[in-house]
Design a protein around this motif. Structure first.
Motif, mmCIF file in Angstrom:
data_model
loop_
_atom_site.group_PDB
_atom_site.id
_atom_site.type_symbol
_atom_site.label_atom_id
_atom_site.label_comp_id
_atom_site.label_asym_id
_atom_site.label_seq_id
_atom_site.Cartn_x
_atom_site.Cartn_y
_atom_site.Cartn_z
ATOM 1 N N ASP A 1 17.814 66.939 0.400
ATOM 2 C CA ASP A 1 18.895 66.005 0.518
ATOM 3 C C ASP A 1 18.695 64.834 -0.536
ATOM 4 O O ASP A 1 18.901 63.628 -0.539
ATOM 5 C CB ASP A 1 18.440 65.275 1.797
ATOM 6 N N GLY A 2 17.534 65.070 -1.449
ATOM 7 C CA GLY A 2 17.558 63.934 -2.563
ATOM 8 C C GLY A 2 16.556 62.815 -2.227
ATOM 9 O O GLY A 2 16.682 61.905 -3.018
ATOM 10 N N SER A 3 15.883 62.831 -1.301
ATOM 11 C CA SER A 3 15.125 61.605 -0.838
ATOM 12 C C SER A 3 13.827 61.660 -1.276
ATOM 13 O O SER A 3 13.039 60.734 -1.489
ATOM 14 C CB SER A 3 14.968 61.494 0.588
ATOM 15 N N HIS A 4 13.167 62.810 -1.617
ATOM 16 C CA HIS A 4 11.814 62.913 -2.099
ATOM 17 C C HIS A 4 11.686 63.738 -3.155
ATOM 18 O O HIS A 4 12.257 64.861 -3.581
ATOM 19 C CB HIS A 4 10.754 63.534 -1.114
ATOM 20 N N VAL A 5 10.710 63.149 -4.358
ATOM 21 C CA VAL A 5 10.262 63.811 -5.442
ATOM 22 C C VAL A 5 9.371 64.880 -5.325
ATOM 23 O O VAL A 5 8.560 64.675 -4.829
ATOM 24 C CB VAL A 5 9.762 62.930 -6.686
ATOM 25 N N LEU A 6 9.954 66.247 -5.568
ATOM 26 C CA LEU A 6 9.013 67.455 -5.320
ATOM 27 C C LEU A 6 8.264 67.634 -6.607
ATOM 28 O O LEU A 6 7.123 68.435 -6.733
ATOM 29 C CB LEU A 6 9.735 68.684 -4.929
ATOM 30 N N LEU A 7 8.772 67.409 -7.596
ATOM 31 C CA LEU A 7 8.307 67.871 -9.138
ATOM 32 C C LEU A 7 8.645 66.670 -10.128
ATOM 33 O O LEU A 7 9.722 66.273 -10.199
ATOM 34 C CB LEU A 7 8.740 69.180 -9.671
ATOM 35 N N ASN A 8 7.413 66.530 -10.823
ATOM 36 C CA ASN A 8 7.830 65.444 -11.930
ATOM 37 C C ASN A 8 6.719 65.828 -13.185
ATOM 38 O O ASN A 8 5.580 65.290 -13.166
ATOM 39 C CB ASN A 8 7.413 63.989 -11.708
ATOM 40 N N SER A 9 7.519 66.538 -14.024
ATOM 41 C CA SER A 9 6.448 67.009 -14.968
ATOM 42 C C SER A 9 7.080 66.870 -16.654
ATOM 43 O O SER A 9 8.249 66.691 -16.648
ATOM 44 C CB SER A 9 6.382 68.790 -15.054
ATOM 45 N N THR A 10 5.964 66.944 -17.673
ATOM 46 C CA THR A 10 6.576 66.689 -18.926
ATOM 47 C C THR A 10 6.014 67.762 -19.849
ATOM 48 O O THR A 10 4.643 67.909 -19.735
ATOM 49 C CB THR A 10 5.987 65.276 -19.399
ATOM 50 N N THR A 11 6.648 68.105 -20.638
ATOM 51 C CA THR A 11 6.214 69.229 -21.837
ATOM 52 C C THR A 11 6.508 68.697 -22.797
ATOM 53 O O THR A 11 7.754 68.389 -23.288
ATOM 54 C CB THR A 11 7.196 70.740 -21.574
ATOM 55 N N GLU A 12 5.509 68.473 -23.811
ATOM 56 C CA GLU A 12 5.659 68.156 -25.219
ATOM 57 C C GLU A 12 5.096 69.140 -26.167
ATOM 58 O O GLU A 12 4.227 69.708 -25.923
ATOM 59 C CB GLU A 12 4.544 66.818 -25.206
ATOM 60 N N THR A 13 6.223 69.512 -27.012
ATOM 61 C CA THR A 13 5.826 70.568 -28.006
ATOM 62 C C THR A 13 5.865 69.941 -29.205
ATOM 63 O O THR A 13 6.843 69.429 -29.689
ATOM 64 C CB THR A 13 7.085 71.660 -27.807
ATOM 65 N N THR A 14 4.796 70.253 -30.090
ATOM 66 C CA THR A 14 4.725 69.641 -31.412
ATOM 67 C C THR A 14 4.625 71.038 -32.421
ATOM 68 O O THR A 14 4.086 71.830 -32.475
ATOM 69 C CB THR A 14 3.155 69.060 -31.632
ATOM 70 N N ILE A 15 5.462 70.661 -33.438
ATOM 71 C CA ILE A 15 5.616 71.736 -34.181
ATOM 72 C C ILE A 15 5.251 71.247 -35.762
ATOM 73 O O ILE A 15 5.909 70.195 -36.310
ATOM 74 C CB ILE A 15 7.304 72.165 -34.751
ATOM 75 N N THR A 16 4.393 72.076 -36.393
ATOM 76 C CA THR A 16 4.115 71.723 -37.813
ATOM 77 C C THR A 16 4.346 73.213 -38.613
ATOM 78 O O THR A 16 5.103 73.688 -38.155
ATOM 79 C CB THR A 16 2.552 71.484 -37.944
ATOM 80 N N ASP A 17 3.951 72.999 -40.021
ATOM 81 C CA ASP A 17 4.406 74.285 -40.839
ATOM 82 C C ASP A 17 3.889 75.448 -40.176
ATOM 83 O O ASP A 17 4.821 76.245 -40.439
ATOM 84 C CB ASP A 17 3.804 73.806 -42.360
ATOM 85 N N ASP A 18 2.841 75.673 -39.625
ATOM 86 C CA ASP A 18 2.406 77.022 -39.239
ATOM 87 C C ASP A 18 1.919 77.107 -37.713
ATOM 88 O O ASP A 18 1.392 78.186 -37.341
ATOM 89 C CB ASP A 18 1.434 77.603 -40.241
ATOM 90 N N VAL A 19 2.024 75.779 -37.236
ATOM 91 C CA VAL A 19 1.517 76.032 -35.685
ATOM 92 C C VAL A 19 2.388 75.180 -34.834
ATOM 93 O O VAL A 19 3.001 74.138 -35.252
ATOM 94 C CB VAL A 19 0.166 75.129 -35.779
ATOM 95 N N ILE A 20 2.575 75.950 -33.657
ATOM 96 C CA ILE A 20 3.397 75.199 -32.548
ATOM 97 C C ILE A 20 2.299 74.966 -31.414
ATOM 98 O O ILE A 20 1.908 75.925 -30.872
ATOM 99 C CB ILE A 20 4.469 76.336 -32.319
#
Length: 317
Positions: free
Chosen positions: A291-310
């Protein structure tokens, strides 16, 4: 005991015959006491053997020699053709001055050697019937169709042959010419080898540059594929859930932000906001109950990309 003396004028006897005659042997004995065997004359080029115009001919210079009291002289240069090289092996030929006592003649001849993996100079004949002294040896390489002076070794000055009138200055001049020719030929070979090596190195560098370009293209293609995989993976999970529960997903896309909203029965039950930077992709996902009243999940994914490493880091609130 044998006593020889001559020459004296002969006297004609009453029968019209000369009372004294002399043989060639007596004259040869006489001259042999005056001149040793060898090339004769003050000119150091007498009977010198040289290569002619880069072919298989040699030139024997005009000159003279004495052998056992017999005299030979030629007032013009003589050209002699040398047999071309054997297919498999090299050989040594020998140019000789010869006195032939059987055929009563003198001349310059070439003794052709035997091709071999370890060739040697032909032997001289020095017998009562024939006597030879060396003028030069010639090395004929396998397959050779031309000669240079480097292939010819002067033997007029040696054990068998005394070159009358040959001064120390002549020795030095002959040596200097031979050394200079040898030096020039070595330098020419070195220049040829250096040029060939330079061309080979340039070709290798060009090939390496092509290989590097191919490798660089492959890496770029792989890197772009990784980015696509990341994007597809994140979208797949979100859409898969929506498909499984029968929800609807709408998307709003700008240059750097993708906003995705999941609606079920007209109620927003999930949202994912993806911020795309130069080296960082930050994705925030939220989910609510039906019903949209309660937050069940709140996640953050942060992906860093360099020349040869992800690198990906996931955090939940």
């Amino acid at each position: 005991m044998s006593i020889t003396y001559f020459p004296f004028d002969a006297v004609v006897d009453s029968d019209g015959n000369y009372d004294r005659t002399y043989t060639s042997e007596q004259f040869a004995l006489y001259f042999s006491k005056l001149f040793s065997n060898g090339v004769y004359g003050a000119d150091s080029t007498g009977l010198q053997v040289t290569a002619l115009n880069g072919n298989m001919y040699i030139t024997v210079a005009a000159g003279a020699f004495f052998i056992n009291g017999r005299f030979y002289a030629n007032d013009e240069d003589e050209n002699i053709l040398i047999t071309a090289g054997d297919v498999h092996y090299g050989r040594y030929d020998r140019v000789v001055a010869r006195a032939d006592f059987v055929n009563r003649m003198c001349g310059v001849y070439v003794l052709e050697g035997t091709p071999s993996a370890n060739p040697t100079e032909p032997n001289l004949t020095q017998t009562a019937d024939r006597f030879e002294i060396p003028l030069a040896t010639i090395y004929v390489a396998s397959g050779a169709t031309s000669l240079t002076q480097y292939n010819i070794t002067d033997e007029r000055i040696g054990v068998y042959c005394t070159l009358t009138g040959f001064t120390a200055s002549d020795y030095f001049t002959a040596y200097s010419k031979a050394y200079q020719q040898f030096s020039d030929e070595v330098q020419e070979k070195m220049n040829t080898q250096f040029s060939a090596q330079e061309n080979k190195t340039n070709a290798q560098l060009a090939n390496q540059q092509v290989e590097f370009s191919h490798l660089q293209s492959a890496v770029n293609e792989w890197y772009q594929g990784v980015l696509n995989d990341i994007s597809q993976l994140q979208t797949f999970d979100f859409d898969n859930i929506a498909s499984r529960i029968g929800a609807t997903v709408t998307s709003n896309i700008t240059d750097t932000v993708i906003t995705e909203t999941m609606v079920l029965n007209k109620v927003k039950i999930a949202e994912r906001i993806t911020n795309i930077g130069d080296t960082v992709i930050r994705c925030v996902t939220k989910a609510w109950d039906s019903d949209g009243s309660h937050v069940l999940l709140n996640s953050t994914t942060e992906t860093t990309i360099t020349d040869d490493v992800i690198t990906s880091v996931v955090s939940q609130n």
